[in-house]
Scaffold this active site. Structure first.
Site, PDB file in Angstrom:
ATOM      1  N   LYS A 112       0.887  -1.083  -0.134  1.00  0.00           N
ATOM      2  CA  LYS A 112       0.140  -0.176   0.034  1.00  0.00           C
ATOM      3  C   LYS A 112       0.926   1.173  -0.073  1.00  0.00           C
ATOM      4  CE  LYS A 112      -3.631  -2.583   0.921  1.00  0.00           C
ATOM      5  NZ  LYS A 112      -4.971  -2.877   0.164  1.00  0.00           N
TER       6      LYS A 112
HETATM    7  C1  LIG Z   1      -0.981  -7.874   2.412  1.00  0.00           C
HETATM    8  C2  LIG Z   1      -1.938  -7.633   1.485  1.00  0.00           C
HETATM    9  N1  LIG Z   1      -2.038  -8.619   0.344  1.00  0.00           N
HETATM   10  C3  LIG Z   1      -2.939  -8.525  -0.328  1.00  0.00           C
HETATM   11  C4  LIG Z   1      -4.113  -7.773  -0.547  1.00  0.00           C
HETATM   12  C5  LIG Z   1      -5.235  -7.648  -1.461  1.00  0.00           C
HETATM   13  O1  LIG Z   1      -4.913  -6.423  -2.382  1.00  0.00           O
HETATM   14  P1  LIG Z   1      -6.327  -6.124  -3.060  1.00  0.00           P
HETATM   15  O2  LIG Z   1      -7.227  -5.511  -2.317  1.00  0.00           O
HETATM   16  O3  LIG Z   1      -5.750  -4.808  -3.883  1.00  0.00           O
HETATM   17  O4  LIG Z   1      -6.931  -7.026  -4.026  1.00  0.00           O
HETATM   18  C6  LIG Z   1      -4.183  -6.799   0.613  1.00  0.00           C
HETATM   19  C7  LIG Z   1      -5.046  -5.854   0.922  1.00  0.00           C
HETATM   20  O5  LIG Z   1      -5.852  -5.065   0.138  1.00  0.00           O
HETATM   21  C8  LIG Z   1      -3.130  -6.768   1.645  1.00  0.00           C
HETATM   22  O6  LIG Z   1      -2.976  -6.198   2.591  1.00  0.00           O
HETATM   23  N1  LIG Z   2      -6.620  -5.128   2.352  1.00  0.00           N
HETATM   24  C1  LIG Z   2      -6.918  -3.981   2.373  1.00  0.00           C
HETATM   25  C2  LIG Z   2      -8.250  -3.506   2.283  1.00  0.00           C
HETATM   26  C3  LIG Z   2      -8.775  -2.215   1.516  1.00  0.00           C
HETATM   27  O1  LIG Z   2      -8.269  -2.221   0.429  1.00  0.00           O
HETATM   28  P1  LIG Z   2      -7.887  -0.847  -0.272  1.00  0.00           P
HETATM   29  O2  LIG Z   2      -6.674  -1.485  -1.352  1.00  0.00           O
HETATM   30  O3  LIG Z   2      -9.064  -0.754  -1.386  1.00  0.00           O
HETATM   31  O4  LIG Z   2      -7.690   0.074   0.347  1.00  0.00           O
HETATM   32  C4  LIG Z   2      -6.102  -3.335   3.506  1.00  0.00           C
HETATM   33  O5  LIG Z   2      -5.369  -3.552   3.942  1.00  0.00           O
HETATM   34  O6  LIG Z   2      -6.956  -2.144   4.307  1.00  0.00           O
END
Ligand SMILES: Cc1ncc(COP(=O)(O)O)c(C=O)c1O
Ligand SMILES: N[C@@H](CCOP(=O)(O)O)C(=O)O
Length: 466
Positions: A112
């Site tokens: 993120k």
């Molecule tokens: C460590 C981790 N891996 C994978 C994901 C999944 O990613 P996305 O929500 O973009 O599919 C998340 C949360 O979004 C996460 O925090």
């Molecule tokens: N896995 C995510 C969930 C939120 O996802 P987002 O990519 O839409 O912000 C988290 O860690 O909060």
């Protein structure tokens, strides 16, 4: 570049407008009016650029007139200057076919940071031009929250209210959020699931009582700028493995479909992508949708990969819009049906379109633990549970041996120490910069998962428009 809503009736906005708006006023998600496309020669010309330079080149067509190329480069240089690895998103080889793209070298140890470090700077840039102060309201299953808080803590003209499901994030994840004591940071633990939190956040964007008083902003991947920044590392990895002259596949641990949608965007922009492998845990709505067309939300099962404990996957809407011929009215009707019944069937066009690029796999607890063990015993790598689910899918995808498969390593193993220790006997240590996390003071409020209570809390603490 103009941004349009997936539900067809919100006004089109420029990049600055879409970044500040977050969710479109018709409840849809902003997408670029068309996908910019690079030629093979242009992609070949990106080889050798630094990560910050590559980011500027990839994002420039999306940013349009909202930033000059020079200013965008200053921002990408600043954003990626905070990463603990010089390559920002280093690529590691596991065996002849399998690779890991480490996306966790940012300040809060998850992928993120790649987008949110930039988004924090974009907010500062655009808010510095005037307009109302921004009230960010976000939902997190653990990682978005800490990355967003790190990106905006202490910044002027921004408050952040971050909702997480009480007891359903790891203790490291929770503390990374709740130990940030800047006055503009408000952590809220709600009774309920991430899906409940995300639904309340989306509702606030369309609550006239709130939007007339506050300028509500988004840090979740409903915000287009998040996905735009994530496109870059697909190009970074692809270039290292021979793109544009060679196809590469990516296995992506998936919850909200943001990260893997960024891979889809990279493919639309000309990166030769052999397959995008969508990897889920037992909360497998996306696996079901991609294998049988059944997008129906069940109840959320807590797992050792809590950030993917999601059953309503918000960015899937962007894919359905694109594959369904970009018909906003039709998609609005399809989504309205899903919102009222929690059941949706993909159309033939959506299913066939998805099958061209996507494949999927579901990992249960033992698949995940086995993948963690394999990486440790065979390759000497400690993986977090989310990454392990990606690797499980990558190793079982059955792709031709000459196609490199890159698993996105989305979090540092130390964020999920208990699960890693259970699988390997090894307890990953927290990096020195957060070594004292468990001695720090925490601040958060616990509230029921009830929209009116949350909205009243935000209204009582946020800075109003004007
Ligand atoms: C460590 C981790 N891996 C994978 C994901 C999944 O990613 P996305 O929500 O973009 O599919 C998340 C949360 O979004 C996460 O925090
Ligand atoms: N896995 C995510 C969930 C939120 O996802 P987002 O990519 O839409 O912000 C988290 O860690 O909060």
């Amino acid at each position: 570049m103009e941004y349009i809503s997936t539900r067809g009736s919100a006004p089109a906005l420029d990049f600055e407008g879409a970044t500040l708006a977050g969710l479109a006023s018709d409840g849809g998600l902003y997408v670029p009016r068309e996908w910019p496309r690079f030629s093979k020669e242009e992609i070949a010309g990106f080889a050798g650029l630094s990560y910050a330079e590559l980011a500027q080149r990839i994002m420039l067509p999306f940013v349009g007139d909202s930033l000059t190329p020079e200013r965008l480069l200053e921002l990408t240089t600043q954003a990626y200057g905070r990463f603990a690895h010089k390559a920002v998103t280093p690529l590691k080889q596991l065996d002849e076919q399998q690779w890991l793209l480490e996306l966790f070298h940012g300040p809060t140890l998850a992928f993120k940071d790649v987008a949110l470090q930039l988004l924090g700077l974009l907010f500062e840039e655009f808010l510095g031009r005037g307009g109302d102060p921004l009230t960010i309201v976000g939902a997190t299953s653990g990682d978005t929250g800490s990355a967003a808080i790190d990106a905006v803590a202490g910044r002027a003209r921004v408050d952040i209210f971050m909702l997480h499901p009480k007891g359903r994030v790891s203790d490291v994840q929770r503390r990374q959020m709740t130990t940030v004591l800047a006055p503009n940071v408000h952590n809220i633990a709600i009774e309920g699931t991430f899906d409940d939190a995300q639904a309340m956040v989306k509702r606030m964007f369309n609550d006239q009582g709130m939007t007339s008083r506050f300028s509500i902003g988004a840090v979740n991947s409903i915000n287009w700028a998040r996905l735009m920044a994530q496109v870059v590392y697909y190009f970074a990895a692809g270039l290292q493995l021979g793109a544009p002259h060679r196809e590469v596949a990516f296995a992506v641990p998936t919850g909200n479909f943001g990260d893997v949608f960024a891979g889809y965007v990279a493919a639309q922009m000309g990166l030769p992508v052999a397959k995008l492998i969508v990897a889920t845990n037992v909360n497998d709505i996306l696996h079901r949708a991609l294998t049988s067309g059944d997008y129906s939300a069940g109840t959320v099962t807590p797992t050792a990969a809590p950030s993917m404990d999601i059953q309503v996957s918000s960015n899937f809407e962007r894919l359905l819009f694109d594959l369904g011929g970009r018909d906003g009215a039709a998609l609005a009707a399809q989504m309205a049906g899903f919102e009222s019944t929690k059941v949706m069937q993909l159309t033939n066009a959506q299913r066939e379109g998805a099958a061209r690029l996507f494949t999927s796999a579901r990992a249960d607890a033992s698949d995940m633990a086995n993948a963690i063990r394999w990486a440790w015993e065979e390759c000497g790598e400690l993986l977090d549970p989310h990454t392990a689910i990606g690797l499980h899918a990558a190793r079982n995808a059955g792709l031709p041996a000459d196609v490199p498969v890159v698993t996105l390593a989305t979090a540092h193993p130390a964020k999920f120490r208990d699960a890693v220790e259970r699988a390997t006997g090894q307890r990953p240590t927290l990096p020195a910069r957060i070594g004292d996390l468990f001695e720090r003071e925490e601040r958060l409020i616990e509230l029921p998962g009830d929209y009116d209570t949350i909205a009243a809390h935000v209204a009582a603490h946020a800075v109003a428009r004007g």
